[in-house]
Structures are given as structure tokens and as C-alpha cells.
Design a protein around this motif. Structure first.
Motif, PDB file in Angstrom:
ATOM      1  N   VAL A   1      33.766  28.301  44.547  1.00  0.00           N
ATOM      2  CA  VAL A   1      32.992  29.542  44.680  1.00  0.00           C
ATOM      3  C   VAL A   1      33.394  30.305  45.928  1.00  0.00           C
ATOM      4  O   VAL A   1      33.427  31.539  45.930  1.00  0.00           O
ATOM      5  N   ARG A   2      33.734  29.604  47.014  1.00  0.00           N
ATOM      6  CA  ARG A   2      34.153  30.295  48.236  1.00  0.00           C
ATOM      7  C   ARG A   2      35.422  31.109  47.988  1.00  0.00           C
ATOM      8  O   ARG A   2      35.568  32.232  48.475  1.00  0.00           O
ATOM      9  N   GLU A   3      36.352  30.528  47.254  1.00  0.00           N
ATOM     10  CA  GLU A   3      37.586  31.248  46.964  1.00  0.00           C
ATOM     11  C   GLU A   3      37.308  32.490  46.119  1.00  0.00           C
ATOM     12  O   GLU A   3      37.896  33.565  46.337  1.00  0.00           O
ATOM     13  N   LEU A   4      36.410  32.363  45.148  1.00  0.00           N
ATOM     14  CA  LEU A   4      36.042  33.509  44.317  1.00  0.00           C
ATOM     15  C   LEU A   4      35.404  34.602  45.167  1.00  0.00           C
ATOM     16  O   LEU A   4      35.724  35.789  45.027  1.00  0.00           O
ATOM     17  N   ARG A   5      34.525  34.213  46.056  1.00  0.00           N
ATOM     18  CA  ARG A   5      33.886  35.193  46.931  1.00  0.00           C
ATOM     19  C   ARG A   5      34.914  35.909  47.802  1.00  0.00           C
ATOM     20  O   ARG A   5      34.867  37.136  47.980  1.00  0.00           O
ATOM     21  N   ASN A   6      35.867  35.148  48.356  1.00  0.00           N
ATOM     22  CA  ASN A   6      36.907  35.761  49.186  1.00  0.00           C
ATOM     23  C   ASN A   6      37.792  36.707  48.376  1.00  0.00           C
ATOM     24  O   ASN A   6      38.227  37.754  48.872  1.00  0.00           O
ATOM     25  N   LEU A   7      38.074  36.343  47.115  1.00  0.00           N
ATOM     26  CA  LEU A   7      38.871  37.218  46.253  1.00  0.00           C
ATOM     27  C   LEU A   7      38.147  38.550  46.041  1.00  0.00           C
ATOM     28  O   LEU A   7      38.774  39.624  46.115  1.00  0.00           O
ATOM     29  N   ILE A   8      36.849  38.496  45.792  1.00  0.00           N
ATOM     30  CA  ILE A   8      36.091  39.727  45.561  1.00  0.00           C
ATOM     31  C   ILE A   8      36.064  40.581  46.827  1.00  0.00           C
ATOM     32  O   ILE A   8      36.185  41.815  46.767  1.00  0.00           O
ATOM     33  N   GLU A   9      35.931  39.944  47.984  1.00  0.00           N
ATOM     34  CA  GLU A   9      35.940  40.722  49.231  1.00  0.00           C
ATOM     35  C   GLU A   9      37.296  41.397  49.429  1.00  0.00           C
ATOM     36  O   GLU A   9      37.367  42.577  49.815  1.00  0.00           O
ATOM     37  N   ARG A  10      38.403  40.665  49.184  1.00  0.00           N
ATOM     38  CA  ARG A  10      39.737  41.281  49.301  1.00  0.00           C
ATOM     39  C   ARG A  10      39.875  42.438  48.316  1.00  0.00           C
ATOM     40  O   ARG A  10      40.459  43.476  48.627  1.00  0.00           O
ATOM     41  N   THR A  11      39.346  42.232  47.118  1.00  0.00           N
ATOM     42  CA  THR A  11      39.424  43.283  46.090  1.00  0.00           C
ATOM     43  C   THR A  11      38.704  44.546  46.544  1.00  0.00           C
ATOM     44  O   THR A  11      39.208  45.664  46.373  1.00  0.00           O
TER      45      THR A  11
END
Length: 464
Positions: free
Chosen positions: A386-396
Motif C-alpha cells: 500500500v505504501r508503494e501505491l500511495r507513493n505512485l499516486i503522489e508522483r502521479t
């Protein structure tokens, strides 16, 4: 005069005139006059959770050894030893509760001595009941604000990530539904819980859910990342210390165990706890008492313990890095948090929720999640969970679009792609992020949403 002690327990509701915390308070009264003890019993007994009365300092000392008190109210002029002398002695051997001194002699020297001994308030005899109740209410508000401030500062220092969705487990998959059902069953019980699973699977979220659903929900939830505290400081952070206990200890301080009094203590990355501290934690679990560094007294604690680890503790025990007796003591009820790849459909739901929350937090327009993106989110193995998914959304959100190669290139590799197993995908992903960070492990850990020690441990295992 024979020693007299009276214990009064009340199941009270909050007294609106003196704040909501009085009803949950535990108070010790020390006075050699029966009439004053009776007056204080009638004044405080119906309003607080626990009231204990002692007729002299010897009895009061024994009670401090047996129970935790939020506030101690003591007379100054008593046989054998006055209140100021006794208070100074107790502070020196490990006494952290607020103290209110009662006296019929209002001279400046006594007031100065009382403050030096650690009294936080001063009441002149004779006094009215509301004067005493207001003094107690001030003490309880002060204690609450100090502890809340300390815990909030600790949380801010312990994590640089934005806290989102930390109070509930999101998702409709059967895997996460089973976790929610188990949490609902065990939350009302006093049983210690061990949460296992990969880094980023939501172990702190599960711990907060346990706390919220328990009868301790109104009391503190204190999260502690054992891997983020330097080994030479962890005992002081957890147990507290007295003034002068070690170099730099300029004043006495309660530890995180006492800050969580009555609530839930969440010990994350328990496998990173040093062996010496593991031994002391085992004593706490068995005796429900903590001994601050430099203290002669063990302080009783009332806590619900929740532990978490992303390591395999059985292997840590076999390797001699984790105490077997401590493992068996904490492994009463184990709840495994599934990796995101095993939570069918949850990645898409979480991505939409992160997009909404983070776009508002960053004041940036949300990026649409089209059908192709949904398929990519579902297909990816998410080694960082989930942390990786959250970081992906922030980068997006920062880029204004999903990163180039999303779902097929080096940014994200589909589950089951080159390399076969999830372990291979995880290894490639961590190494690629490390390479992009030019070998900087701290920055790579931040981008991956895992601890630096996790990267160190995995690299050591791969090199081995």
C-alpha cells in the motif's frame, strides 16, 4: 495511631463541571487526620474512578509500589515525616504522578520547598471542595496535554510520510474482510496481538482498528517504531528515566509505556528491538510493571500490547536474534496482513481513495484513472504494497499524469513477469530504486515506503 487505608472504586460518568477526565482518574490521598480523609473521600469518591486513602507516608509508599496514580494529594505536616520530605524522596526513586500539597501554614519557604520537591499545586487549609476539585482538574488537564504533546511529537519525528487511512482497513476483497472480522473478534479482549505481514501492508492501520474497537478507545494509542530508535536510547524512550540517570538526563521523564497508560501500546518492527531490551520487555509483559532508567521503583502499568513485524520471527529465534520466550509470550493471537497483490480489486479502490485525499492535501487536480490504468493497477505485483501505491499516486499528482511505462516498464513491472516469483520482482524493484538513487539507501527507503533497516536486511540476505 494505627495505619489506616481505605480503597474506593467508582464507576462514574464525567462531571461536566470539572472536566471529563476526573471520572477516569486514579487518586491517592495521604493525610493523618481522619476528619480530612473522610471529607476528601466524600468529595472525590463519587467523582473519580479509583480513590485510595493512606494515614501516613509508610502506607502511601506501599500503595505507590502497588498501583498507578494520576494524582497524589498529601498533607505537609504529618508524624514521622512531612509531606515535602516524603515527596522529594519519592521523586528521587521514581515517582511521576502530579502531587498537590495541602498545608495550614502559608509561608514562602514552604511553597518554595514544595515546588522543588515536585509539587505542581498548593492548597491552603481550610479549603472548600470546589477548590480541591479545580486543583485536581488542572492536574489532569496538564497530564493529558503533556502526554498528547509528547506522543504527537514522537509520531511526527518517527515518520516523514503523510498519515492517510490510518484508522480503517479499506477494501472489499475476501482477504482483507477476513482480517477485519478477526480484528472485530479480538478487539474487545485484553489479549496481546501480533500483526505480521510484508512492509506496507497496513499493520499500523490494523493496530489502530484494534484500539478503536476496544474498551480503551478513549485512552491513548501510542505507536512505537522499534527500528527507528537508536539502540542506546530505546530503553529510556520506552521506560523513561530519572534526572541524572545518564549523561544528558537533565530532568526526569516518563517513557512511552507510561504515556500509553490505560490505552494501547503498538510496538512496530519488534524484531529490531535489541536483546537487552527484549529481556526487559518480557518482564513488563509478565509483571505489568516498568522500571524507569535509574529508578528503584517499578511503576504499575495498565496497557494493551499490540506487536508487529515484517520479519519471520521463527527464523529470528532460530538465528538467536530474538528471544524464544518473548516470541512465545507475544504470539498469543497472530493476525497476518495480506500483501496488496492478494487483495483482488483493492488496489483500484485504494488508488481512487489516495487520489482524492492526496489531491486535496497537495492542492493539485486529480488525475483520471482510466480503464487501462485500472488493469495495470490490478496486474502489478506491488512489492512495496500500500505504501508503494500511495507513493505512485503522489508522483502521479506531481507529474500531472501516471509515470511513463506504467504497468510495463521499469517504473512498474506486471505481477508474474520476468523473474517469476514475487521475491524476484521485489528484489528487482528494490535494486532498481537503489540504482536510481545512486546507492542512497535512506532515499530509496523513503521512496519505497519501507525502513532503512529493511533494505539493509534484504541486501545482506541477497549478498549471502
Amino acid at each position: 495511631m494505627p495505619t489506616e487505608a481505605v480503597r474506593v472504586l467508582r464507576d462514574t460518568s464525567a462531571d461536566p463541571e470539572f472536566g471529563p477526565w476526573l471520572a477516569q482518574a486514579s487518586i491517592l490521598v495521604v493525610d493523618d487526620e481522619p476528619g480530612m480523609r473522610n471529607f476528601l473521600m466524600r468529595t472525590l469518591g463519587p467523582r473519580c474512578r479509583q480513590l485510595e486513602l493512606a494515614a501516613d507516608t509508610d502506607e502511601a509508599t506501599r500503595k505507590l509500589d502497588q498501583n498507578h496514580f494520576d494524582v497524589v494529594i498529601l498533607d505537609n505536616i504529618m508524624p514521622k515525616k512531612n509531606g515535602v520530605e516524603w515527596l522529594a524522596e519519592q521523586r528521587a526513586i521514581g515517582f511521576f504522578a502530579d502531587a498537590i500539597l495541602m498545608t495550614a501554614y502559608a509561608d514562602l519557604e514552604t511553597a518554595i520547598q514544595a515546588l522543588r520537591a515536585g509539587a505542581v499545586d498548593f492548597i491552603l487549609k481550610p479549603f472548600r471542595s470546589n477548590q480541591l476539585l479545580n486543583a485536581v482538574a488542572r492536574c489532569l488537564d496538564r497530564i493529558r496535554l503533556q502526554r498528547e504533546n509528547y506522543v504527537l511529537r514522537y509520531e511526527l519525528k518517527a515518520t516523514s510520510d503523510h498519515i492517510l487511512l490510518r484508522d480503517r482497513l479499506i477494501g472489499e476483497s475476501s482477504a482483507i474482510a477476513r482480517v477485519r472480522d478477526t480484528i472485530a473478534r479480538v478487539a474487545p479482549l485484553p489479549t496481546s496481538v501480533l500483526l505480521t505481514g510484508q512492509s506496507g501492508t497496513g499493520k499500523e492501520v490494523a493496530a489502530r482498528s484494534l484500539h478503536t474497537l476496544s474498551d480503551r478507545a478513549a485512552k491513548p494509542f501510542v505507536p512505537v517504531n522499534c527500528g527507528a530508535i537508536p539502540p542506546d536510547m530505546i530503553e529510556s524512550e520506552l521506560f523513561g528515566h530519572l534526572k541524572g540517570a545518564f549523561t544528558g538526563a537533565e530532568r526526569a521523564r516518563e517513557g512511552l509505556f507510561l504515556h500509553a497508560q490505560g490505552g494501547t501500546l503498538f510496538l512496530d518492527e519488534i524484531s529490531e528491538m535489541p536483546p537487552a531490551t527484549q529481556s526487559k520487555l518480557l518482564r513488563v509483559l509478565e509483571d505489568r510493571k516498568v522500571r524507569p532508567v535509574g529508578s528503584e521503583r517499578e511503576v504499575p502499568v495498565d496497557l494493551r500490547f499490540v506487536f508487529a513485524t515484517n520479519a519471520e520471527l521463527e527464523k529470528e529465534v532460530q538465528a538467536g536474534r530474538f528471544r524464544a520466550d518473548l516470541f512465545f509470550r507475544i504470539n498469543v493471537m497472530q493476525i497476518h496482513l495480506p500483501p496488496l497483490k492478494d487483495r483482488d480489486g483493492d488496489a483500484v479502490e485504494l488508488a481512487a481513495l489516495f487520489m482524492k485525499k492526496l489531491s486535496a492535501q497537495l492542492a493539485m487536480p486529480a488525475v483520471p484513472i482510466d480503464e487501462a490504468t485500472r488493469r495495470a493497477l490490478s496486474a502489478y505485483g506491488w512489492p512495496g504494497n500500500v505504501r508503494e501505491l500511495r507513493n505512485l499516486i503522489e508522483r502521479t499528482l506531481i507529474l500531472g499524469r501516471f509515470p511513463d511505462g506504467f504497468g510495463q516498464g521499469p517504473v512498474l513491472a506486471p505481477a508474474g513477469g520476468e523473474g517469476g516469483s514475487l521475491a524476484d520482482v521485489e528484489r528487482r524493484h528494490i535494486l532498481s530504486v537503489l540504482a536510481a538513487c545512486h546507492g542512497g539507501r535512506d532515499e530509496a527507503a523513503r521512496q519505497l515506503g519501507i525502513s532503512r533497516k529493511t533494505i539493509d536486511r534484504k541486501l545482506a540476505a541477497w549478498d549471502g
